[in-house]
Design an enzyme around this catalytic site. Structure first.
Site, short mmCIF file in Angstrom:
data_model
loop_
_atom_site.label_atom_id
_atom_site.label_comp_id
_atom_site.label_asym_id
_atom_site.label_seq_id
_atom_site.Cartn_x
_atom_site.Cartn_y
_atom_site.Cartn_z
N ASP A 187 0.67 -1.61 -0.03
CA ASP A 187 -0.60 0.34 0.24
C ASP A 187 1.01 1.52 -0.61
O ASP A 187 2.13 1.11 0.86
CB ASP A 187 -0.66 0.22 1.53
N GLY A 188 0.43 2.70 -0.64
CA GLY A 188 1.25 3.27 -0.59
C GLY A 188 1.47 4.46 -1.24
O GLY A 188 2.37 5.32 -1.59
N HIS A 241 2.39 3.43 -9.00
CA HIS A 241 2.10 1.60 -9.21
C HIS A 241 3.70 1.18 -10.60
O HIS A 241 4.25 0.14 -9.73
CB HIS A 241 1.17 1.88 -10.10
N LEU A 292 10.60 -20.75 -4.25
CA LEU A 292 9.79 -19.69 -3.38
C LEU A 292 8.28 -20.03 -4.31
O LEU A 292 8.27 -20.02 -5.85
CB LEU A 292 9.89 -18.68 -3.47
N ARG A 348 -5.34 -1.70 8.64
CA ARG A 348 -6.50 -2.13 8.12
C ARG A 348 -5.60 -3.51 6.95
O ARG A 348 -5.15 -3.92 6.94
CB ARG A 348 -6.83 -1.27 6.92
C1 FPP Z 1 -1.98 -0.27 -3.78
O1 FPP Z 1 -1.30 1.52 -3.32
C2 FPP Z 1 -1.19 -0.74 -4.69
C3 FPP Z 1 -2.09 -0.85 -5.74
C4 FPP Z 1 -4.06 -1.53 -5.71
C5 FPP Z 1 -1.45 -1.87 -6.51
C6 FPP Z 1 0.28 -2.52 -6.59
C7 FPP Z 1 0.64 -3.08 -7.18
C8 FPP Z 1 1.51 -2.96 -7.57
C9 FPP Z 1 2.48 -3.20 -7.40
C10 FPP Z 1 2.40 -3.05 -9.82
C11 FPP Z 1 2.80 -3.96 -10.25
C12 FPP Z 1 2.60 -5.47 -8.82
C13 FPP Z 1 3.12 -6.83 -9.53
C14 FPP Z 1 2.84 -7.61 -8.76
C15 FPP Z 1 3.48 -6.61 -10.61
P1 FPP Z 1 -2.23 2.71 -3.68
O2 FPP Z 1 -2.90 2.92 -5.16
O3 FPP Z 1 -3.39 1.96 -2.89
O4 FPP Z 1 -1.66 3.61 -2.81
P2 FPP Z 1 -2.77 4.82 -2.09
O5 FPP Z 1 -3.09 4.23 -0.75
O6 FPP Z 1 -1.26 5.77 -1.72
O7 FPP Z 1 -3.62 5.50 -2.29
#
Ligand code: FPP
Length: 251
Positions: free
Chosen positions: A21-22, A38, A132, A195
């Site tokens: 997250d973040g 992302h 893994l 959470r």
């Molecule tokens: C949450 O941060 C992150 C996600 C919903 C997407 C996670 C995706 C990646 C790390 C990139 C690709 C992953 C793979 C496995 C190739 P958020 O967008 O909710 O952040 P915020 O809470 O700051 O808005």
């Protein structure tokens, strides 16, 4: 920050799950679009997979896209799907070299067809790897999974394949998308949010929870090792008392 040497290899969690997250906040703080966050999250994914692999962790589950994430702006959803395809394509050789096998949990049929195809091919190519197990939770949510399991179970009860009063925790677990996986022993969440966000609701009953303020794109191997060191300091009692746990570890 912890180093790999500070970790007791005899007391590793078998399964670590991560709520990444973040990304959005990380990008916005830099004056960039959420998508940039992302894109930078991919480096943290690679670092985490490497750290888990180097340590000898058996299962790593990453919450990459939740059922609720479909409600984000279309542009962001599309960007996440493209990022997923590109990352799998780019990282496949590295997964093969590092003996990592890829698995997916979630409502995979709701993913775009090209994503489904790419994932199936990568799963097939890595299926004989025995290092893994990397599990991506995609279009996943705990409530979706439990509801889906209940639907299948209700049919099996109706068709006399199982009697309702014979059902126990182990047999119910077989209806979940994680049927072949052990429950996570450690759940890490980044970005300072406390959470669970609909992740592995059934499976984390006894998981140790670890929260860090680090935003996902800044998460590095050392942060993963920090979480493992913290896990190794916890006393896991599973409802018993301390004295019982201590005498079990002596016997
Ligand atoms: C949450 O941060 C992150 C996600 C919903 C997407 C996670 C995706 C990646 C790390 C990139 C690709 C992953 C793979 C496995 C190739 P958020 O967008 O909710 O952040 P915020 O809470 O700051 O808005």
């Amino acid at each position: 920050m912890a180093t790999i040497e500070s970790i007791n290899k005899e007391k590793l969690p078998i399964h670590v799950a991560v709520i990444m997250d973040g990304n959005g906040r990380w990008a916005q703080r830099k004056g960039n679009s959420r998508i940039f966050g992302h894109q930078n999250g991919v480096l943290a994914v690679r670092q985490t997979v490497e750290a888990a692999s180097e340590l000898g962790i058996q299962y790593l589950t990453l919450y990459a896209f939740s059922t609720e994430n479909w409600n984000r702006p279309r542009e962001e959803v599309n960007a996440l799907m493209s990022l997923l395809i590109n990352t799998i394509e780019k990282e496949l050789d590295s997964l093969l070299e590092n003996n990592v096998s890829l698995h997916i949990i979630g409502d995979t049929e709701s993913l775009p067809e090209d994503v489904q195809k790419q994932l199936s091919a990568a799963i097939e190519k890595t299926r004989n790897n025995n290092g893994l197990n990397l599990v991506l939770a995609l279009s996943y949510s705990g409530r979706w999974e439990i509801l889906n399991a209940m639907r299948k179970l209700a049919l099996d009860v109706k068709n006399n394949k199982i009697q309702a009063n014979e059902l126990g925790c182990d047999s119910f677990s077989q209806y979940l998308t994680t049927a072949d996986l052990p429950d996570p022993e450690l759940l890490i969440r980044t970005s300072g949010e406390y959470r669970i966000s609909n992740f592995l609701l059934w499976q984390i009953a006894y998981a140790e929870l670890y929260f860090t303020d680090i935003l996902w794109p800044d998460f590095r191997k050392e942060h993963f090792f920090d979480a493992i060191v913290d896990f190794q300091k916890r006393e896991r009692r599973f409802g018993k008392i301390s004295e019982q746990i201590n005498s079990e570890s002596v016997n």
